[in-house]
Design a protein around this motif. Sequence first.
Motif, PDB file in Angstrom:
ATOM      1  N   GLY A  75       9.499  -3.564 -10.606  1.00  0.00           N
ATOM      2  CA  GLY A  75       9.236  -3.360 -12.481  1.00  0.00           C
ATOM      3  C   GLY A  75       9.296  -1.417 -11.842  1.00  0.00           C
ATOM      4  O   GLY A  75       9.172  -1.100 -10.582  1.00  0.00           O
ATOM      5  N   LEU A  76      10.157  -0.779 -13.347  1.00  0.00           N
ATOM      6  CA  LEU A  76      10.711  -0.281 -13.445  1.00  0.00           C
ATOM      7  C   LEU A  76      10.073   0.883 -14.606  1.00  0.00           C
ATOM      8  O   LEU A  76      10.089   0.269 -15.624  1.00  0.00           O
ATOM      9  CB  LEU A  76      11.953   0.468 -12.833  1.00  0.00           C
ATOM     10  CG  LEU A  76      12.699   0.033 -11.804  1.00  0.00           C
ATOM     11  CD1 LEU A  76      14.486  -0.086 -12.206  1.00  0.00           C
ATOM     12  CD2 LEU A  76      12.434   0.990 -10.627  1.00  0.00           C
TER      13      LEU A  76
ATOM     14  N   VAL B 238      11.194   8.160 -11.452  1.00  0.00           N
ATOM     15  CA  VAL B 238      11.105   7.401 -11.179  1.00  0.00           C
ATOM     16  C   VAL B 238       9.460   6.599 -10.464  1.00  0.00           C
ATOM     17  O   VAL B 238       9.156   6.914  -9.326  1.00  0.00           O
ATOM     18  CB  VAL B 238      12.042   6.779 -10.936  1.00  0.00           C
ATOM     19  CG1 VAL B 238      12.246   5.172 -10.957  1.00  0.00           C
ATOM     20  CG2 VAL B 238      13.122   7.311 -11.452  1.00  0.00           C
ATOM     21  N   LEU B 239       8.827   5.381 -11.431  1.00  0.00           N
ATOM     22  CA  LEU B 239       7.886   4.825 -10.655  1.00  0.00           C
ATOM     23  C   LEU B 239       8.924   3.009 -10.430  1.00  0.00           C
ATOM     24  O   LEU B 239       9.429   3.027 -11.641  1.00  0.00           O
ATOM     25  CB  LEU B 239       6.701   4.463 -11.440  1.00  0.00           C
ATOM     26  CG  LEU B 239       5.593   3.518 -10.918  1.00  0.00           C
ATOM     27  CD1 LEU B 239       4.417   4.432 -11.462  1.00  0.00           C
ATOM     28  CD2 LEU B 239       6.008   2.287 -11.643  1.00  0.00           C
ATOM     29  N   ALA B 240       8.906   2.977  -8.986  1.00  0.00           N
ATOM     30  CA  ALA B 240       9.137   1.975  -9.037  1.00  0.00           C
ATOM     31  C   ALA B 240       7.711   0.856  -7.999  1.00  0.00           C
ATOM     32  O   ALA B 240       7.098   0.993  -7.285  1.00  0.00           O
ATOM     33  CB  ALA B 240       9.829   1.587  -7.386  1.00  0.00           C
TER      34      ALA B 240
ATOM     35  N   SER C  29       1.202  -3.851   1.577  1.00  0.00           N
ATOM     36  CA  SER C  29       3.213  -3.953   1.274  1.00  0.00           C
ATOM     37  C   SER C  29       2.723  -3.448  -0.373  1.00  0.00           C
ATOM     38  O   SER C  29       4.002  -3.562  -0.844  1.00  0.00           O
ATOM     39  CB  SER C  29       3.492  -4.461   1.618  1.00  0.00           C
ATOM     40  OG  SER C  29       3.465  -5.743   1.715  1.00  0.00           O
ATOM     41  N   TYR C  30       1.892  -3.653  -0.783  1.00  0.00           N
ATOM     42  CA  TYR C  30       1.356  -3.714  -2.419  1.00  0.00           C
ATOM     43  C   TYR C  30       1.152  -2.288  -3.198  1.00  0.00           C
ATOM     44  O   TYR C  30      -0.100  -2.045  -2.776  1.00  0.00           O
ATOM     45  CB  TYR C  30       0.598  -4.987  -3.330  1.00  0.00           C
ATOM     46  CG  TYR C  30       0.610  -5.953  -2.607  1.00  0.00           C
ATOM     47  CD1 TYR C  30       1.524  -6.811  -2.892  1.00  0.00           C
ATOM     48  CD2 TYR C  30      -0.840  -5.892  -1.609  1.00  0.00           C
ATOM     49  CE1 TYR C  30       1.696  -8.609  -2.303  1.00  0.00           C
ATOM     50  CE2 TYR C  30      -0.598  -7.792  -1.669  1.00  0.00           C
ATOM     51  CZ  TYR C  30       0.653  -8.319  -2.072  1.00  0.00           C
ATOM     52  OH  TYR C  30       0.707 -10.110  -1.723  1.00  0.00           O
ATOM     53  N   THR C  31       2.700  -1.511  -3.237  1.00  0.00           N
ATOM     54  CA  THR C  31       2.808   0.042  -3.133  1.00  0.00           C
ATOM     55  C   THR C  31       3.580   0.223  -4.634  1.00  0.00           C
ATOM     56  O   THR C  31       4.281  -0.690  -5.092  1.00  0.00           O
ATOM     57  CB  THR C  31       3.226   0.651  -2.300  1.00  0.00           C
ATOM     58  OG1 THR C  31       4.958   0.208  -2.347  1.00  0.00           O
ATOM     59  CG2 THR C  31       2.474  -0.061  -0.864  1.00  0.00           C
ATOM     60  N   LEU C  32       2.585   1.738  -5.158  1.00  0.00           N
ATOM     61  CA  LEU C  32       3.911   2.168  -6.360  1.00  0.00           C
ATOM     62  C   LEU C  32       4.901   3.272  -5.558  1.00  0.00           C
ATOM     63  O   LEU C  32       3.860   3.975  -4.963  1.00  0.00           O
ATOM     64  CB  LEU C  32       3.138   2.281  -7.180  1.00  0.00           C
ATOM     65  CG  LEU C  32       2.400   1.537  -7.941  1.00  0.00           C
ATOM     66  CD1 LEU C  32       1.701   2.669  -9.159  1.00  0.00           C
ATOM     67  CD2 LEU C  32       3.020   0.291  -8.454  1.00  0.00           C
TER      68      LEU C  32
END
Length: 309
Positions: free
Chosen positions: A108-109, A118-120, A131-134
């Motif tokens: 998602g972006l 930008v948030l990825a 590894s679950y990150t923003l």
Amino acid sequence: MTQPLSPIGYVELPAHTGSGGFDHAAVHAGTGHVYVAHTANDAIDVFDPVARKHLLSVPGLTAVAGALVSDESQLVFTSNRGENTIGVFAPGPNPKVTKIAVGVRPNGLAYDARRRLVLAANVGDPAVPKSYTLSMVDLDAGKMRASIEVPGRTRWTVFDADAQVFYVNISSPSQIVVVDARQPDRIARTLPVPADGAHGLDFDPATRRLFCACDAGVLVTLDAGTGKVLHQGKLSGVPDVVWFNPKRRQLYVAVGDPGVIDVFDTTTMASIGTVATEKGAHTTAFPPSGEQLIAFLPASHRAALYRVT
């Protein structure tokens, strides 16, 4: 009863060269051109829904999953899940793609045009701890500014320009995390979602409501400020992409199995119809005119065009 979406035609897109079909898509308001992640081809396909013509493909985007267009900045963003990067390029022919490293398997972006931030949302890898990150990307610096650990696999994300916050769905535990663009290195607060598998997400800035489609087959409506659950409605199956139509006050939820779009009246949150697409069609695009919806059909590698009736 009149169907809320009326089919008006198709756009033929390139055949798949691998597995994966299509993923998320966005529309460039100035031209009306649609940018769709063709995951099976490691490319973004660009087409004109008015002329019903495929225009070009942007290759070299490994396992591309997300596509986002900023009309304010005149930029297109992609999340390249297979190479842990986002792509950035200008709309139009022969684009030059800049790639910026982010976290594990971006999906998602969302974008704050004011701060060029930008948030990825990275879906991560269960075998890779934390590894679950923003990933928060500073476009002007051309690099990741911060990495924010979240409690589970990310799904979809939107930016609220009025409140200056990002909302990000987390699949399990089912919740929406909120990141303040003014402090983009931490989670500001969390909104619990009372149905499993928060997935598709959109936002109505006029009423300050979040529409969260969950894998449990439930559409949850929440107050964005308080997190209060305002409504829960039944879906036809496991959902993916959600679009809010502010002009018609409607919501469109794509369900890949059985292959339908569930349509809701957002004034009452009542269902106003279910429109057949194609099995596996879990993603759509919504032109800002509010008069059309586009569904992506993986079995026949086409875009199906629907008029809002």
